[in-house]
Design a protein around this motif. Structure first.
Motif, PDB file in Angstrom:
ATOM      1  N   GLU A 254      -3.750 -16.606  38.786  1.00  0.00           N
ATOM      2  CA  GLU A 254      -4.294 -16.439  37.439  1.00  0.00           C
ATOM      3  C   GLU A 254      -3.612 -17.452  36.532  1.00  0.00           C
TER       4      GLU A 254
ATOM      5  N   LYS B 245      -3.196 -13.476  47.361  1.00  0.00           N
ATOM      6  CA  LYS B 245      -4.432 -14.245  47.502  1.00  0.00           C
ATOM      7  C   LYS B 245      -5.077 -14.533  46.152  1.00  0.00           C
ATOM      8  N   LEU B 246      -4.272 -14.559  45.105  1.00  0.00           N
ATOM      9  CA  LEU B 246      -4.824 -14.699  43.763  1.00  0.00           C
ATOM     10  C   LEU B 246      -3.909 -15.546  42.877  1.00  0.00           C
TER      11      LEU B 246
ATOM     12  N   VAL C 277      -9.286 -17.526  37.050  1.00  0.00           N
ATOM     13  CA  VAL C 277      -8.860 -16.695  38.169  1.00  0.00           C
ATOM     14  C   VAL C 277      -9.351 -17.368  39.445  1.00  0.00           C
ATOM     15  N   ILE C 278      -8.418 -17.597  40.364  1.00  0.00           N
ATOM     16  CA  ILE C 278      -8.710 -18.281  41.622  1.00  0.00           C
ATOM     17  C   ILE C 278      -8.402 -17.328  42.760  1.00  0.00           C
ATOM     18  N   LYS C 279      -9.431 -16.986  43.525  1.00  0.00           N
ATOM     19  CA  LYS C 279      -9.256 -16.086  44.671  1.00  0.00           C
ATOM     20  C   LYS C 279      -9.275 -16.931  45.941  1.00  0.00           C
ATOM     21  N   LEU C 280      -8.262 -16.718  46.764  1.00  0.00           N
ATOM     22  CA  LEU C 280      -8.066 -17.519  47.978  1.00  0.00           C
ATOM     23  C   LEU C 280      -8.494 -16.737  49.221  1.00  0.00           C
ATOM     24  N   ASP C 281      -8.849 -17.464  50.274  1.00  0.00           N
ATOM     25  CA  ASP C 281      -9.184 -16.837  51.550  1.00  0.00           C
ATOM     26  C   ASP C 281      -7.954 -16.282  52.268  1.00  0.00           C
TER      27      ASP C 281
ATOM     28  N   ILE D 129     -10.664 -21.891  48.914  1.00  0.00           N
ATOM     29  CA  ILE D 129     -10.808 -21.023  47.749  1.00  0.00           C
ATOM     30  C   ILE D 129     -12.071 -20.204  47.935  1.00  0.00           C
ATOM     31  N   TYR D 130     -11.932 -18.909  47.822  1.00  0.00           N
ATOM     32  CA  TYR D 130     -13.049 -17.979  47.990  1.00  0.00           C
ATOM     33  C   TYR D 130     -13.914 -17.958  46.728  1.00  0.00           C
ATOM     34  N   GLU D 131     -13.263 -17.914  45.568  1.00  0.00           N
ATOM     35  CA  GLU D 131     -13.999 -17.819  44.307  1.00  0.00           C
ATOM     36  C   GLU D 131     -13.115 -18.307  43.164  1.00  0.00           C
TER      37      GLU D 131
ATOM     38  N   ARG E  17      -0.129 -14.276  43.083  1.00  0.00           N
ATOM     39  CA  ARG E  17      -0.098 -13.086  43.932  1.00  0.00           C
ATOM     40  C   ARG E  17      -0.522 -13.547  45.318  1.00  0.00           C
TER      41      ARG E  17
END
Length: 109
Positions: free
Chosen positions: A29, A26-27, A98-102, A81-83, A24
């Motif tokens: 999975e 900024k994400l 789950v990888i959350k991007l800046d 990577i934010y989280e 997605r």
């Protein structure tokens, strides 16, 4: 996907037969299904307490190698990577990261 699989195989010592990646803006999975269950984990997953212990162990192991995977992915994705979080479904053996991007994913990567 390959960076995640290599991390799982080399650091977490797990092999997977099925990988599904959903991108997605900024994400990212990633769902991973093990090649074969580990007998001790199958036995532990039979109780509520055992499932909790398996999740806890999985998360602690992931946290120990978190920085290594994060560095590899930031190089590949050319962004921060934010989280990053991981969870294990003990009954099925499926692992989710789950990888959350800046910023939004560059589609040319």
């Amino acid at each position: 996907m390959l960076a995640v699989l290599n991390f799982q195989k080399e650091f977490m010592q797990s092999n997977y037969s099925h990988v599904q990646v959903r991108l997605r803006e900024k994400l990212i999975e990633v769902d991973l299904t093990r090649t074969s269950p580990i007998p001790a984990e199958v036995q532990l997953a039979q109780s509520h307490e055992g499932r909790g212990q398996l999740r806890q162990m999985h998360q602690a192991l992931f946290a120990a190698g978190h920085d290594m995977l994060k560095k590899q992915l930031e190089e590949i994705l050319r962004g921060k990577i934010y989280e990053m979080v991981s969870d294990l479904e003990p009954l099925s053996g499926r692992s989710t990261i789950v990888i959350k991007l800046d910023k939004a994913i560059d589609s040319s990567v």
